[in-house]
Design an enzyme around this catalytic site. Structure first.
Site, PDB file in Angstrom:
ATOM      1  N   GLY A  14       4.841  -0.784   3.000  1.00  0.00           N
ATOM      2  CA  GLY A  14       5.451   0.535   3.136  1.00  0.00           C
ATOM      3  C   GLY A  14       6.738   0.523   3.939  1.00  0.00           C
ATOM      4  O   GLY A  14       7.273   1.573   4.293  1.00  0.00           O
ATOM      5  N   ASN A  49      -2.595   0.896  -5.510  1.00  0.00           N
ATOM      6  CA  ASN A  49      -3.376   1.494  -4.421  1.00  0.00           C
ATOM      7  C   ASN A  49      -2.711   2.827  -4.061  1.00  0.00           C
ATOM      8  O   ASN A  49      -1.678   2.848  -3.412  1.00  0.00           O
ATOM      9  CB  ASN A  49      -3.370   0.527  -3.229  1.00  0.00           C
ATOM     10  CG  ASN A  49      -4.046   1.109  -2.009  1.00  0.00           C
ATOM     11  OD1 ASN A  49      -4.696   2.159  -2.087  1.00  0.00           O
ATOM     12  ND2 ASN A  49      -3.895   0.445  -0.876  1.00  0.00           N
ATOM     13  N   TRP A  50      -3.339   3.898  -4.514  1.00  0.00           N
ATOM     14  CA  TRP A  50      -2.718   5.216  -4.315  1.00  0.00           C
ATOM     15  C   TRP A  50      -2.879   5.721  -2.883  1.00  0.00           C
ATOM     16  O   TRP A  50      -2.273   6.727  -2.511  1.00  0.00           O
ATOM     17  CB  TRP A  50      -3.332   6.232  -5.292  1.00  0.00           C
ATOM     18  CG  TRP A  50      -2.962   6.021  -6.728  1.00  0.00           C
ATOM     19  CD1 TRP A  50      -2.276   4.960  -7.270  1.00  0.00           C
ATOM     20  CD2 TRP A  50      -3.255   6.909  -7.822  1.00  0.00           C
ATOM     21  NE1 TRP A  50      -2.130   5.140  -8.623  1.00  0.00           N
ATOM     22  CE2 TRP A  50      -2.729   6.323  -8.995  1.00  0.00           C
ATOM     23  CE3 TRP A  50      -3.924   8.136  -7.928  1.00  0.00           C
ATOM     24  CZ2 TRP A  50      -2.843   6.929 -10.243  1.00  0.00           C
ATOM     25  CZ3 TRP A  50      -4.037   8.731  -9.173  1.00  0.00           C
ATOM     26  CH2 TRP A  50      -3.499   8.137 -10.313  1.00  0.00           C
ATOM     27  N   LYS A  51      -3.720   5.084  -2.108  1.00  0.00           N
ATOM     28  CA  LYS A  51      -3.961   5.501  -0.706  1.00  0.00           C
ATOM     29  C   LYS A  51      -4.340   6.992  -0.671  1.00  0.00           C
ATOM     30  O   LYS A  51      -4.938   7.482  -1.628  1.00  0.00           O
ATOM     31  CB  LYS A  51      -2.742   5.169   0.159  1.00  0.00           C
ATOM     32  CG  LYS A  51      -2.323   3.698  -0.015  1.00  0.00           C
ATOM     33  CD  LYS A  51      -1.303   3.244   0.976  1.00  0.00           C
ATOM     34  CE  LYS A  51      -0.961   1.774   0.693  1.00  0.00           C
ATOM     35  NZ  LYS A  51      -0.061   1.191   1.659  1.00  0.00           N
ATOM     36  N   GLU A  83      -4.572  -1.218   6.512  1.00  0.00           N
ATOM     37  CA  GLU A  83      -4.682   0.140   7.091  1.00  0.00           C
ATOM     38  C   GLU A  83      -6.111   0.426   7.533  1.00  0.00           C
ATOM     39  O   GLU A  83      -6.341   1.106   8.533  1.00  0.00           O
ATOM     40  CB  GLU A  83      -4.166   1.177   6.079  1.00  0.00           C
ATOM     41  CG  GLU A  83      -2.648   1.123   5.969  1.00  0.00           C
ATOM     42  CD  GLU A  83      -2.080   1.511   4.616  1.00  0.00           C
ATOM     43  OE1 GLU A  83      -2.781   2.165   3.816  1.00  0.00           O
ATOM     44  OE2 GLU A  83      -0.919   1.143   4.355  1.00  0.00           O
ATOM     45  N   SER A 103       5.587  -3.731  -0.403  1.00  0.00           N
ATOM     46  CA  SER A 103       6.902  -3.310  -0.906  1.00  0.00           C
ATOM     47  C   SER A 103       7.308  -3.999  -2.203  1.00  0.00           C
ATOM     48  O   SER A 103       8.478  -4.333  -2.389  1.00  0.00           O
ATOM     49  CB  SER A 103       7.978  -3.480   0.169  1.00  0.00           C
ATOM     50  OG  SER A 103       7.669  -2.664   1.291  1.00  0.00           O
ATOM     51  N   GLY A 130       1.506  -0.334  -3.538  1.00  0.00           N
ATOM     52  CA  GLY A 130       1.284   0.957  -2.892  1.00  0.00           C
ATOM     53  C   GLY A 130       2.267   1.987  -3.419  1.00  0.00           C
ATOM     54  O   GLY A 130       2.096   2.547  -4.508  1.00  0.00           O
ATOM     55  N   GLY A 131       3.319   2.240  -2.665  1.00  0.00           N
ATOM     56  CA  GLY A 131       4.290   3.295  -2.975  1.00  0.00           C
ATOM     57  C   GLY A 131       4.729   3.344  -4.433  1.00  0.00           C
ATOM     58  O   GLY A 131       4.721   4.422  -5.050  1.00  0.00           O
ATOM     59  N   GLU A 135      -1.228  -9.543   1.914  1.00  0.00           N
ATOM     60  CA  GLU A 135      -0.344  -8.424   2.229  1.00  0.00           C
ATOM     61  C   GLU A 135       0.133  -8.536   3.673  1.00  0.00           C
ATOM     62  O   GLU A 135      -0.560  -8.088   4.596  1.00  0.00           O
ATOM     63  CB  GLU A 135      -1.090  -7.096   2.054  1.00  0.00           C
ATOM     64  CG  GLU A 135      -1.600  -6.856   0.654  1.00  0.00           C
ATOM     65  CD  GLU A 135      -1.761  -5.369   0.374  1.00  0.00           C
ATOM     66  OE1 GLU A 135      -1.144  -4.896  -0.569  1.00  0.00           O
ATOM     67  OE2 GLU A 135      -2.481  -4.696   1.118  1.00  0.00           O
ATOM     68  N   HIS A 191      -8.222  -3.765   3.527  1.00  0.00           N
ATOM     69  CA  HIS A 191      -6.801  -3.389   3.573  1.00  0.00           C
ATOM     70  C   HIS A 191      -6.359  -3.265   5.030  1.00  0.00           C
ATOM     71  O   HIS A 191      -7.113  -2.799   5.879  1.00  0.00           O
ATOM     72  CB  HIS A 191      -6.586  -2.072   2.823  1.00  0.00           C
ATOM     73  CG  HIS A 191      -5.136  -1.788   2.618  1.00  0.00           C
ATOM     74  ND1 HIS A 191      -4.346  -1.251   3.606  1.00  0.00           N
ATOM     75  CD2 HIS A 191      -4.319  -2.026   1.558  1.00  0.00           C
ATOM     76  CE1 HIS A 191      -3.106  -1.158   3.156  1.00  0.00           C
ATOM     77  NE2 HIS A 191      -3.060  -1.620   1.921  1.00  0.00           N
TER      78      HIS A 191
HETATM   79  P1  PGA Z   1       3.438  -0.797  -0.448  1.00  0.00           P
HETATM   80  O1  PGA Z   1       1.858  -0.909  -0.122  1.00  0.00           O
HETATM   81  O2  PGA Z   1       3.627  -1.325  -1.851  1.00  0.00           O
HETATM   82  O3  PGA Z   1       3.744   0.675  -0.339  1.00  0.00           O
HETATM   83  O4  PGA Z   1       4.153  -1.616   0.565  1.00  0.00           O
HETATM   84  C1  PGA Z   1       1.124  -2.029  -0.506  1.00  0.00           C
HETATM   85  C2  PGA Z   1      -0.314  -1.862  -0.064  1.00  0.00           C
HETATM   86  O5  PGA Z   1      -0.549  -1.351   1.032  1.00  0.00           O
HETATM   87  O6  PGA Z   1      -1.252  -2.248  -0.803  1.00  0.00           O
END
Ligand code: PGA
Length: 249
Positions: free
Chosen positions: A172, A9-11, A96, A212, A233-234, A166, A94
């Site tokens: 993050g 997930n590149w956000k 967010e 993470s 994510g990251g 999640e 998600h």
């Molecule tokens: P993260 O994000 O790996 O940076 O913690 C995961 C996500 O939000 O899907």
């Protein structure tokens, strides 16, 4: 056998040039696992990503979509638009989106319906906040998210649903759920589905862990029996790290 999936997930990261560079780097990686690999660039780069990955076994997926088929929803993107640029899978719910864009379970139920009606696959995210876990309410929170957004579906709809657990406190933050915490919640999610539907449904649904996940912890998390991959994510923004995670399955 459930599908094993690692989705990046590149956000809201990577402009067009960076998207093309990262895809070139991803194509140069060696894949040694059987996991399905997906990346979710931002809307404006989906078409370029799809073209760059034609005939290549990395699926381009979307981070979100609107529930309406079309119409006066300024700034929004529909299922049909996504499909027209080659996207077959969408991440919904998600944390967010829930936290910053006020997406509720009721709204998400509508988005899920629209995606399924358009024959898309859904990666549906659930997860508790830190205070829910501290107050030992985490299972309730996740159960309600699933009930409210998915329990109106027929059993056969689950052929096109992937779940992603999640925990919000692990996204993050560098803090992961322990492999045991992930396994416990994944098993709970599977039980929630088997109580409502059947073992057949719950056995077949892939449940990804997100929060993470890094090259140094992926193997242990993925080794748990109810963890079928990850939503990353990251670490998905770096080709070496992302494929180290893909290959940890
Ligand atoms: P993260 O994000 O790996 O940076 O913690 C995961 C996500 O939000 O899907």
């Amino acid at each position: 056998m459930r599908a094993q999936i690692v989705a990046g997930n590149w956000k809201m990261n990577n402009d067009l040039a960076m998207t093309e560079t990262l895809i070139t780097e991803l194509k140069n990686q060696k894949k040694t696992s059987d996991a399905e690999v997906m990346i979710a660039p931002t809307f404006t780069n989906l078409w370029a990503a799809f073209q760059a990955l034609r005939q290549f076994p990395i699926e381009v997926i979307a981070q979100n979509m609107h529930f309406a088929e079309n119409g006066a929803y300024t700034g929004e993107v529909s299922a049909e638009m996504l499909k027209s640029v080659g996207v077959q899978t969408v991440i919904l719910g998600h944390s967010e989106r829930r936290a910053y864009f006020n997406e509720t379970d009721e709204l998400l139920a509508k988005k899920v319906d629209t995606a399924l009606k358009n024959e898309m696959r859904v990666i549906f995210c659930v997860g508790e906040e830190l205070n829910d876990r501290k107050s030992d309410n985490h299972e309730n929170v996740v159960e309600n998210q699933i009930k409210n957004a998915l329990f109106h579906l027929d059993a056969n709809a689950y052929e096109n649903i992937v779940l992603a657990y999640e925990p919000v406190w692990a996204i993050g933050t560098g803090e992961t759920a322990t492999p045991e915490q992930a396994q416990e919640m994944h098993a709970f999610i599977r039980k929630t589905l088997s109580n409502k539907y059947s073992n057949d449904v719950s056995d077949k649904v892939s449940i990804l862990y997100g929060g993470s996940v890094k090259p140094n912890n992926a193997k242990e998390i993925f080794s748990k029996p109810d963890v079928d991959g990850g939503l990353i994510g990251g670490a998905s923004l770096n080709a070496n790290d992302f494929f180290a995670i893909v290959n940890a399955i």
